[in-house]
Enzyme design. Structure first.
Site, PDB file in Angstrom:
ATOM      1  N   SER A 204       0.828  -1.207   0.000  1.00 34.36           N
ATOM      2  CA  SER A 204       0.000   0.000   0.000  1.00 34.36           C
ATOM      3  C   SER A 204       0.856   1.249   0.000  1.00 34.36           C
ATOM      4  O   SER A 204       0.384   2.322  -0.360  1.00 34.36           O
ATOM      5  CB  SER A 204      -0.842   0.072   1.283  1.00 34.36           C
ATOM      6  OG  SER A 204      -1.567  -1.081   1.483  1.00 34.36           O
TER       7      SER A 204
ATOM      8  N   ASN B 243      -4.115   6.085  -2.481  1.00 35.22           N
ATOM      9  CA  ASN B 243      -4.000   6.100  -1.016  1.00 35.22           C
ATOM     10  C   ASN B 243      -3.587   7.465  -0.491  1.00 35.22           C
ATOM     11  O   ASN B 243      -3.955   7.850   0.616  1.00 35.22           O
ATOM     12  CB  ASN B 243      -2.986   5.057  -0.544  1.00 35.22           C
ATOM     13  CG  ASN B 243      -3.621   3.688  -0.390  1.00 35.22           C
ATOM     14  OD1 ASN B 243      -4.831   3.542  -0.568  1.00 35.22           O
ATOM     15  ND2 ASN B 243      -2.822   2.696  -0.070  1.00 35.22           N
TER      16      ASN B 243
HETATM   17  N1  LIG Z   1      -6.103  -4.163   3.752  1.00 31.29           N
HETATM   18  C1  LIG Z   1      -6.258  -3.454   2.645  1.00 31.29           C
HETATM   19  O1  LIG Z   1      -7.348  -2.872   2.373  1.00 31.29           O
HETATM   20  C2  LIG Z   1      -5.133  -3.338   1.651  1.00 31.29           C
HETATM   21  C3  LIG Z   1      -5.376  -2.705   0.404  1.00 31.29           C
HETATM   22  C4  LIG Z   1      -4.349  -2.659  -0.545  1.00 31.29           C
HETATM   23  C5  LIG Z   1      -3.097  -3.197  -0.246  1.00 31.29           C
HETATM   24  N2  LIG Z   1      -2.884  -3.797   0.995  1.00 31.29           N
HETATM   25  C6  LIG Z   1      -1.570  -4.389   1.232  1.00 31.29           C
HETATM   26  O2  LIG Z   1      -1.678  -5.796   1.011  1.00 31.29           O
HETATM   27  C7  LIG Z   1      -0.766  -6.488   1.890  1.00 31.29           C
HETATM   28  C8  LIG Z   1      -1.549  -7.484   2.743  1.00 31.29           C
HETATM   29  O3  LIG Z   1      -2.524  -6.789   3.499  1.00 31.29           O
HETATM   30  P1  LIG Z   1      -3.749  -7.557   4.180  1.00 31.29           P
HETATM   31  O4  LIG Z   1      -4.717  -6.522   4.598  1.00 31.29           O
HETATM   32  O5  LIG Z   1      -4.158  -8.694   3.328  1.00 31.29           O
HETATM   33  O6  LIG Z   1      -3.016  -8.147   5.495  1.00 31.29           O
HETATM   34  P2  LIG Z   1      -3.417  -9.447   6.358  1.00 31.29           P
HETATM   35  O7  LIG Z   1      -2.819  -9.218   7.697  1.00 31.29           O
HETATM   36  O8  LIG Z   1      -4.859  -9.737   6.237  1.00 31.29           O
HETATM   37  O9  LIG Z   1      -2.632 -10.644   5.611  1.00 31.29           O
HETATM   38  C9  LIG Z   1      -1.236 -10.731   5.565  1.00 31.29           C
HETATM   39  C10 LIG Z   1      -0.864 -12.211   5.439  1.00 31.29           C
HETATM   40  O10 LIG Z   1       0.548 -12.308   5.182  1.00 31.29           O
HETATM   41  C11 LIG Z   1       0.983 -13.496   5.785  1.00 31.29           C
HETATM   42  N3  LIG Z   1       2.432 -13.494   5.917  1.00 31.29           N
HETATM   43  C12 LIG Z   1       3.204 -12.911   6.862  1.00 31.29           C
HETATM   44  N4  LIG Z   1       4.511 -13.172   6.617  1.00 31.29           N
HETATM   45  C13 LIG Z   1       4.553 -13.927   5.490  1.00 31.29           C
HETATM   46  C14 LIG Z   1       5.608 -14.511   4.726  1.00 31.29           C
HETATM   47  N5  LIG Z   1       6.884 -14.372   5.080  1.00 31.29           N
HETATM   48  N6  LIG Z   1       5.288 -15.242   3.633  1.00 31.29           N
HETATM   49  C15 LIG Z   1       3.981 -15.401   3.268  1.00 31.29           C
HETATM   50  N7  LIG Z   1       2.944 -14.881   3.957  1.00 31.29           N
HETATM   51  C16 LIG Z   1       3.233 -14.139   5.043  1.00 31.29           C
HETATM   52  C17 LIG Z   1       0.240 -13.526   7.111  1.00 31.29           C
HETATM   53  O11 LIG Z   1       0.247 -14.830   7.682  1.00 31.29           O
HETATM   54  C18 LIG Z   1      -1.141 -13.036   6.694  1.00 31.29           C
HETATM   55  O12 LIG Z   1      -2.000 -14.136   6.378  1.00 31.29           O
HETATM   56  C19 LIG Z   1      -0.041  -5.404   2.672  1.00 31.29           C
HETATM   57  O13 LIG Z   1       1.150  -5.074   2.000  1.00 31.29           O
HETATM   58  C20 LIG Z   1      -1.030  -4.241   2.641  1.00 31.29           C
HETATM   59  O14 LIG Z   1      -0.425  -2.994   2.848  1.00 31.29           O
HETATM   60  C21 LIG Z   1      -3.867  -3.878   1.928  1.00 31.29           C
END
Ligand SMILES: NC(=O)c1ccc[n+]([C@@H]2O[C@H](COP(=O)([O-])OP(=O)(O)OC[C@H]3O[C@@H](n4cnc5c(N)ncnc54)[C@H](O)[C@@H]3O)[C@@H](O)[C@H]2O)c1
Length: 293
Positions: free
Chosen positions: A116, A188
């Site tokens: 993000s 964002n």
């Molecule tokens: N939440 C949102 O609305 C949103 C929107 C756009 C982008 N993002 C980005 O997407 C990414 C994920 O966000 P999210 O909201 O899904 O988070 P989340 O916490 O729901 O999921 C993250 C996942 O990553 C896994 N993880 C941690 N370390 C890992 C590794 N070494 N290898 C593989 N998996 C691993 C965790 O176990 C978890 O299941 C982040 O970079 C976030 O900034 C989030």
């Protein structure tokens, strides 16, 4: 059939895996946490069944789920035509993952991050081939939101960038092209300007979250208010984005109050735990804190 490796099976990774499988790709969905993988498969099943009953899918939920293989290593990169990383928003973690991906993935496989906030150029520096690294910034919930920002890092080739645009279109999404790599990209940054003001106004007791949301919907035509959006995204992710932006010297990006940090410390992470700026009933209905169901 082309293969996609999706890394991270949380809120975003599970949605990205779902839309790739819906578009006919074979998906390796990787997470280090087996519980996250189990939850992801359950949520994709729930979502595809729901979309199917509304007549919005061309295939059955079972056919779509059969294309997704849950995995606990990055080895699937060796067979992938695309890689999309959606693990936690922590720069060191992403750099470690990309270093490994660069070693495993075929030379012509583009490596995308769904970060993000972290500049793609910084993540790409962990690889020997920064020219094949780009940003594909999806919006959540991914199966419902039509937008993906395609971000060009300093060294991303025009070819990889164009392939990103084409890939996004193949998922039925609309690309917005971001030609220069800046922290938090474009959408964002614009959202954050509204959100940080809204958080500060609520923190000062000037307005309630639900009135801000109603106001932005009725006054500005937003489909969802900023606090509804934040609860859906997960407030823990906002804290991680704030930390990443601070580390990049972009303090002005985050709200002056520590309201969200306090909420996260109290376990109010948003919809996924049933409580955030709103509370959520067991049927998923959003309710303001001072109101009965
Ligand atoms: N939440 C949102 O609305 C949103 C929107 C756009 C982008 N993002 C980005 O997407 C990414 C994920 O966000 P999210 O909201 O899904 O988070 P989340 O916490 O729901 O999921 C993250 C996942 O990553 C896994 N993880 C941690 N370390 C890992 C590794 N070494 N290898 C593989 N998996 C691993 C965790 O176990 C978890 O299941 C982040 O970079 C976030 O900034 C989030």
């Amino acid at each position: 059939m082309e293969s996609i490796l999706v890394i991270g099976a949380g809120f975003m990774g599970s949605g990205i895996a779902q839309v790739c499988a819906q578009a006919g790709y074979r998906v390796h969905l990787m997470d280090i946490d087996p519980v996250a993988l189990e939850k992801a498969i359950a949520s994709i099943k729930w979502s595809t069944e729901k979309l199917s009953t509304k007549g919005l899918l061309a295939e059955s939920s079972t056919t779509i789920l059969d294309r997704i293989a849950p995995e606990d290593t990055l080895e699937g990169a060796a067979r992938a035509q695309w890689v999309v990383e959606a693990a936690l928003e922590v720069e060191e973690l992403k750099r470690d993952i990309f270093q490994e991906l660069d070693r495993l993935a075929p030379a012509d496989t583009p490596l995308a991050s769904n970060t993000s906030s972290i500049p793609i150029t910084r993540i790409a520096q962990a690889t020997q081939h920064p020219e094949r690294v780009l940003g594909l910034h999806f919006f959540g919930p991914v199966p419902l939101m039509g937008l993906v920002e395609v971000v060009k890092g300093e060294k991303t080739t025009g070819d990889v960038f164009n392939r990103g645009v084409y890939f996004v279109k193949s998922l039925g999404k609309t690309p917005v092209r971001v030609h220069r790599d800046i922290p938090c990209f474009v959408m964002n940054r614009i959202f954050a300007a509204a959100f940080r003001e809204a958080v500060d106004l609520v923190d000062q007791g000037i307005v309630s979250p639900e009135d801000v949301d109603v106001g932005m919907k009725l006054g500005y035509g937003w489909n969802a208010g900023p606090f509804e959006i934040a609860d859906n995204a997960g407030l823990d992710t906002y804290v991680l984005i704030g930390k990443a932006m601070k580390a990049l010297g972009e303090e002005g990006f985050i709200s002056k109050s520590e309201f969200i940090e306090r909420m996260v410390a109290e376990g109010r992470l948003g919809r996924k735990v049933g409580k955030g700026f709103y509370r959520y009933t067991s049927e998923g209905k959003r309710v303001p804190w001072d109101r009965d169901d």
